[in-house]
Design an enzyme around this catalytic site. Structure first.
Site, mmCIF file in Angstrom:
data_model
loop_
_atom_site.group_PDB
_atom_site.id
_atom_site.type_symbol
_atom_site.label_atom_id
_atom_site.label_comp_id
_atom_site.label_asym_id
_atom_site.label_seq_id
_atom_site.Cartn_x
_atom_site.Cartn_y
_atom_site.Cartn_z
ATOM 1 N N GLY A 6 0.845 -1.199 0.000
ATOM 2 C CA GLY A 6 0.000 0.000 0.000
ATOM 3 C C GLY A 6 0.876 1.242 0.000
ATOM 4 O O GLY A 6 1.901 1.279 0.672
ATOM 5 N N ILE A 122 1.580 2.939 6.976
ATOM 6 C CA ILE A 122 0.815 3.887 7.799
ATOM 7 C C ILE A 122 0.346 3.202 9.074
ATOM 8 O O ILE A 122 0.030 3.855 10.049
ATOM 9 C CB ILE A 122 -0.400 4.495 7.050
ATOM 10 N N ASP A 123 0.294 1.851 9.064
ATOM 11 C CA ASP A 123 -0.224 1.123 10.230
ATOM 12 C C ASP A 123 0.735 1.144 11.427
ATOM 13 O O ASP A 123 0.329 0.832 12.544
ATOM 14 C CB ASP A 123 -0.495 -0.345 9.863
ATOM 15 N N ARG A 158 -26.252 12.516 17.909
ATOM 16 C CA ARG A 158 -26.007 11.206 17.296
ATOM 17 C C ARG A 158 -24.708 10.611 17.815
ATOM 18 O O ARG A 158 -23.793 11.351 18.190
ATOM 19 C CB ARG A 158 -25.791 11.362 15.789
ATOM 20 N N GLY A 166 -6.056 -0.160 9.743
ATOM 21 C CA GLY A 166 -5.377 -0.919 10.789
ATOM 22 C C GLY A 166 -5.874 -2.346 10.723
ATOM 23 O O GLY A 166 -6.925 -2.668 11.258
ATOM 24 N N ARG A 167 -5.116 -3.133 9.978
ATOM 25 C CA ARG A 167 -5.542 -4.508 9.709
ATOM 26 C C ARG A 167 -5.366 -5.388 10.943
ATOM 27 O O ARG A 167 -6.300 -6.018 11.405
ATOM 28 C CB ARG A 167 -4.646 -5.038 8.586
ATOM 29 N N GLU A 217 -10.371 -0.916 11.268
ATOM 30 C CA GLU A 217 -11.085 -1.815 10.332
ATOM 31 C C GLU A 217 -10.968 -3.283 10.756
ATOM 32 O O GLU A 217 -11.830 -4.103 10.462
ATOM 33 C CB GLU A 217 -10.526 -1.645 8.919
ATOM 34 N N ARG A 261 -24.267 7.050 12.985
ATOM 35 C CA ARG A 261 -23.808 7.138 11.589
ATOM 36 C C ARG A 261 -22.323 6.784 11.543
ATOM 37 O O ARG A 261 -21.600 6.994 12.525
ATOM 38 C CB ARG A 261 -23.953 8.563 11.055
ATOM 39 N N HIS A 267 -8.880 5.406 2.081
ATOM 40 C CA HIS A 267 -7.590 5.783 1.482
ATOM 41 C C HIS A 267 -7.249 7.251 1.633
ATOM 42 O O HIS A 267 -6.115 7.650 1.332
ATOM 43 C CB HIS A 267 -7.557 5.349 0.011
HETATM 44 O O1 F6P Z 1 -1.160 -1.934 5.123
HETATM 45 C C1 F6P Z 1 -1.587 -0.653 4.906
HETATM 46 C C2 F6P Z 1 -3.063 -0.605 4.643
HETATM 47 O O2 F6P Z 1 -3.394 0.738 4.427
HETATM 48 C C3 F6P Z 1 -3.938 -1.251 5.732
HETATM 49 O O3 F6P Z 1 -4.189 -0.405 6.814
HETATM 50 C C4 F6P Z 1 -5.176 -1.595 4.959
HETATM 51 O O4 F6P Z 1 -5.854 -2.692 5.526
HETATM 52 C C5 F6P Z 1 -4.645 -1.963 3.624
HETATM 53 O O5 F6P Z 1 -3.422 -1.314 3.458
HETATM 54 C C6 F6P Z 1 -5.578 -1.618 2.489
HETATM 55 O O6 F6P Z 1 -5.024 -2.097 1.321
HETATM 56 P P1 F6P Z 1 -5.559 -1.770 -0.137
HETATM 57 O O7 F6P Z 1 -5.297 -0.331 -0.411
HETATM 58 O O8 F6P Z 1 -4.754 -2.654 -1.021
HETATM 59 O O9 F6P Z 1 -7.037 -2.077 -0.144
#
Ligand code: F6P
Length: 337
Positions: A6, A122-123, A158, A166-167, A217, A261, A267
């Site tokens: 990414g 970025i994570d 709300r 953040g995977r 996420e 909401r 991105h």
């Molecule tokens: O690893 C960086 C990251 O931005 C993660 O936070 C996110 O899950 C992933 O890339 C998203 O990837 P892509 O842009 O390929 O969907």
């Protein structure tokens, strides 16, 4: 040089610093491989001299392009990369990337190629470095969004949910949530109780304010699964995450009767100009990476330790993810509800 995975604000600052010091001080010549590992696999290159890196310091993205191509998933992939590098008379490869890109770099090093790594994500979840560039920019973008959401949440009474990237690691949620005064922060490392989240939401409404919930996420409820957008896996075996924010909004409405909401920052967190902190960190990483090449320190990557840039084995950066520890999460919890 190549950039993989990414994209991330600060990649161009690294590229510029490598070329400026490498060409200007050490007398190296560079070639840019396009689109991550696709470049060396398919022999796709671009010229990369001082003229090509002029003006790119503040630009987001990467002038080299990026991809999640994985040579280890291609039949004879490592041999093809090696042959292409030999054919082009490339003496050394600087790979700028996260866990996946540097994982391939580690394999190439074991395979006898001259590789130096630069950590990027970025994570901020790479071990062996205190910070990766791109993280500070992402946190600033998410914090600004939270600041803006406070006022609209209060106007409409709300609950507003902000889903951030953040995977596996909740660093962006933790830092942006703390900086933005979130009322609940949910991270992948610690499955959450929906009852507790709803209790925080209700107590926030009772104090005449409106709750802001920041969720990574990759966060998931106790006993539940992470939310995914599609079933397929990318070349490194990752699912596409997303949907936890919408799920939370539905549950909060159902359980508390309050309107909720969701804003998914997506991105936006990765795009655009890097913060000053990230420009400096990325520049220093680039300067030290090209020094590692000059010193023939193959199989190493640059890393931030305190305020110093050091060299560590590539494998140290990729063997284990840097996750948010319970004590760090407990600091943020003081402000929940
Ligand atoms: O690893 C960086 C990251 O931005 C993660 O936070 C996110 O899950 C992933 O890339 C998203 O990837 P892509 O842009 O390929 O969907």
């Amino acid at each position: 040089m190549l950039t993989g995975g990414g994209d991330c604000p600060g990649l161009n600052a690294v590229i510029r610093a490598v070329v400026r010091k490498g060409a200007g001080i050490h007398g190296h010549e560079f070639v840019g491989f396009r689109d991550g590992w696709k470049g060396p696999l398919e022999g796709i290159t671009m010229p990369l001299g001082i003229p090509e890196v002029r003006g790119i310091l503040p630009r987001g993205g990467t002038i080299l392009g990026s991809s999640r191509t994985n040579p280890l998933k291609v039949d004879g992939g490592l041999d093809i990369v090696r042959e292409n590098l030999l054919r082009m008379r490339v003496d050394a490869l600087i790979a700028i990337g996260g866990e996946d890109t540097l994982g391939v770099a580690t394999k190439l090093d074991e395979y006898g190629l001259n590789v130096v790594g630069v950590p990027k994500t970025i994570d901020n979840d790479l071990s062996a470095t205190d910070y990766t560039f791109g993280f500070d920019t992402a946190v600033n973008i998410a914090t600004e969004a939270i600041d803006r959401l406070h006022t609209t949440a209060e106007s409409h009474h709300r609950a507003l949910i902000v889903e951030v990237m953040g995977r596996h690691a909740g660093w962006i949620a933790l830092h942006a949530g703390m900086a933005g005064g979130a009322n609940v922060i949910l991270i992948p490392e610690i499955p959450f109780s929906m009852e507790r989240v709803c209790a925080y939401v209700e107590s926030r409404f009772q104090s005449q304010y409106a709750p802001i919930i920041v969720v990574s996420e990759g966060a998931r409820p106790e006993g539940g699964d992470t939310a995914t957008l599609e079933k397929g896996l990318d070349a490194f075996g990752h699912v596409r995450l997303g949907g936890i924010g919408e799920w939370l909004a539905g549950e909060i409405e159902k359980r508390t009767g309050k309107e909720a909401r969701t804003t998914v920052l997506g991105h936006i967190q990765r795009g655009g100009t890097p913060s000053a902190f990230d420009r400096v960190l990325a520049t220093r990483f680039g300067l030290h990476a090209v020094d590692a090449v000059e010193a023939a320190a193959w199989g190493t990557m640059v890393a931030l330790r305190g305020t110093d840039i050091v060299r560590v084995p590539l494998s140290a950066g990729t063997s284990e993810l840097k996750l948010v520890q319970p004590a760090r999460y407990a600091e943020a919890e003081v402000f929940f509800g």
